[in-house]
Design a protein around this motif. Structure first.
Motif, PDB file in Angstrom:
ATOM      1  N   HIS A   3       0.809  -1.410  -0.138  1.00  0.00           N
ATOM      2  CA  HIS A   3      -0.193  -0.069   0.086  1.00  0.00           C
ATOM      3  C   HIS A   3       0.913   1.246  -0.098  1.00  0.00           C
ATOM      4  CE1 HIS A   3       0.426   1.196   4.239  1.00  0.00           C
ATOM      5  NE2 HIS A   3       0.855   0.108   4.374  1.00  0.00           N
ATOM      6  N   MET A  29      -3.880  -5.441  -2.495  1.00  0.00           N
ATOM      7  CA  MET A  29      -3.521  -4.092  -1.963  1.00  0.00           C
ATOM      8  C   MET A  29      -4.260  -3.772  -0.879  1.00  0.00           C
ATOM      9  SD  MET A  29      -3.631  -1.607  -5.456  1.00  0.00           S
ATOM     10  CE  MET A  29      -5.029  -2.500  -6.108  1.00  0.00           C
ATOM     11  N   GLU A  30      -3.832  -2.826  -0.128  1.00  0.00           N
ATOM     12  CA  GLU A  30      -4.494  -1.943   0.826  1.00  0.00           C
ATOM     13  C   GLU A  30      -4.646  -0.649   0.547  1.00  0.00           C
ATOM     14  OE1 GLU A  30      -3.492  -3.108   5.163  1.00  0.00           O
ATOM     15  OE2 GLU A  30      -1.646  -3.538   4.265  1.00  0.00           O
ATOM     16  N   THR A  74      -4.696   3.517   1.249  1.00  0.00           N
ATOM     17  CA  THR A  74      -3.685   4.239   1.627  1.00  0.00           C
ATOM     18  C   THR A  74      -4.039   4.646   3.456  1.00  0.00           C
ATOM     19  OG1 THR A  74      -3.385   5.464  -0.274  1.00  0.00           O
ATOM     20  CG2 THR A  74      -2.910   6.688   1.756  1.00  0.00           C
TER      21      THR A  74
END
Length: 481
Positions: A111, A156-157, A159
């Motif tokens: 991320h 993904m992560e 933000t």
């Protein structure tokens, strides 16, 4: 100059990919230990001034540098500036870290960092770091490939957390989510190998999206990254949307350099989506739906944008459909100077044909090297798009003939050469006309409606005399734009 995100970064002499590890982070140490076994590293003497910034050791090997900190990564704001000022410049920062979650979720993730609101976990309030979308894609796709037989998810992560005070593009890569996973050797090796094999050439032409909406683990955005030739810059999840204002959107654009914006529409309220859309619109950013992102897959963004812009100018809020034959053609030629031509046929012609045989029309279109368009309600739009003016016109004219053939089987038609007009003739029984001619309601109405004459008071009433004739006009001319 190198384009590690969509931004061009000055490659100073000695500039490297710097991997930031932490001595107080078990997952980071796990990854660092594997990094040291995968390459031949030389420990570099560093000035004492860097120790005041938390640097405890530096190793270098070719294009890579490991910088070990004696503190947590989230507190390392300005680390790139400090390293640069002391002779260790970077063009990409990769933070090797842990992901913490109480649910024990086995996860390998990446991320970008920054805060849309308060800075509860490092960084500064309402500040985003510079993202590295190409590095994100290169690392995550390699992790995904190597972890097929590993009992870990890869995603993904959104933000979150610090550091945010970074001028150099950066990405966090993490092992999650508990102490047991942080010390797990195989995930550590996979992440280390993925970092060292980062290859920007594999994704340097892929388009970059700025994401809004979705959960913390950005599931829909992750699917797009893994299933299409797209990557992401900053992703602002649902729980942060209330903090999104013009300043945050401008930062996200400036620090991600996105080609377009993506909304996870299913996760967002219409009110919230419209609010953020109103912020994005003045900034002249394209907003693409998932269907259009998937249609673009493998097509250079700049050319797809011209296709998309042409489509939206003719059919706002529609979906562009590229046939497989068209995609294959575009993948084998230089698209930079290709024209974008559109043919427009009569809207009513396509509507009438779609009622009769939509599948056959779709089949015809999919056999051509063109793009066609679907309206928001999934009906076909009367637009065909291609790259050769005469070719597009020929395909459109052939489509017109196909439509006429289908309509002729279902309806009576008439043709007027003057103006090249087709008329669809519809005859309909008019009860009022029948009553005026003395016909009573009942069986006689049924006969006249079915085209049979009836006799009233010794007088024969022909069906034609009690039917209305309606002619729907269709312009058969094709317009090229």
């Amino acid at each position: 100059m190198i384009n590690t995100t969509n931004q061009k970064i000055d490659m100073k002499n000695g500039s490297k990919i710097t991997i930031i590890c932490s001595s107080v982070d078990q997952a980071s140490q796990n990854i660092k230990d594997h990094l040291l076994t995968l390459n031949n590293w030389q420990q570099i003497k560093h000035p004492k001034e860097l120790e005041n910034s938390g640097v405890s050791s530096i190793y270098e090997s070719g294009n890579f540098r490991i910088v070990e900190l004696d503190m947590h990564h989230i507190k390392s704001d300005g680390i790139d500036k400090n390293l640069d000022e002391h002779g260790f410049p970077s063009y990409l920062l990769i933070f090797a870290s842990k992901h913490r979650s109480k649910d024990g979720y086995k996860l390998l993730t990446a991320h970008f960092t920054g805060n849309t609101g308060t800075a509860d976990y490092g960084g500064n309030p309402k500040q985003l770091a510079v993202a590295a979308p190409y590095a994100m894609r290169a690392i995550l796709t390699e992790i995904k490939k190597q972890s097929e037989n590993l009992d870990y998810d890869v995603s993904m992560e959104a933000t979150h957390h610090g550091p945010s005070e970074l001028k150099t593009p950066s990405v966090y890569v993490e092992i999650g989510s508990t102490q047991r996973q942080w010390k797990d050797s195989e995930p550590g090796r996979i992440i280390a190998d993925a970092i060292l094999s980062v290859d920007f050439d594999k994704c340097k032409h892929c388009p970059v999206a700025l994401g809004f909406g979705g959960g913390h683990y950005a599931k829909r955005q992750s699917k797009l990254l893994f299933e299409t030739y797209t990557t992401f810059g900053h992703i602002i999840p649902d729980y942060q949307l209330e903090n999104v204002d013009m300043d945050i959107v401008r930062q996200a654009i400036n620090k991600s350099s996105p080609d377009f914006v993506y909304f996870d529409r299913k996760s967002m309220s219409t009110k919230e989506r419209n609010r953020i859309m109103d912020i994005v619109k003045p900034l002249e950013m394209d907003v693409l739906r998932e269907s259009n992102i998937r249609e673009m897959d493998g097509i250079p963004w700049q050319f797809f944008k011209r296709l998309y812009d042409k489509t939206m100018s003719l059919c706002p809020d529609s979906n562009l459909k590229l046939t497989d034959r068209f995609k294959n053609r575009l993948k084998t030629i230089n698209t930079s100077d290709l024209p974008v031509e559109a043919a427009i046929i009569d809207e009513n012609l396509l509507k009438e044909t779609e009622k009769i045989s939509r599948d056959q029309i779709i089949k015809y279109l999919q056999n051509q090297e063109i793009a066609y368009v679907e309206n928001a309600n999934s009906t076909l739009a009367n637009v065909i798009i291609g790259v050769d003016r005469q070719e597009v016109k020929t395909i459109a004219n052939n489509l017109v003939r196909q439509c006429i053939n289908f309509i002729e089987k279902k309806h009576e038609i008439e043709y007027s050469p003057e103006g090249n007009i087709l008329y669809i003739v519809n005859k309909r029984f008019n009860p009022e006309l029948a009553r005026k001619m003395g016909v009573s309601d009942g069986p006689s109405f049924g006969k006249l409606a079915n085209g049979q004459p009836v006799t009233v008071n010794g007088k024969q009433i022909e069906p034609e005399s009690v039917h209305e004739v309606n002619r729907k006009s269709i312009n058969l001319n094709t317009m090229i734009t």
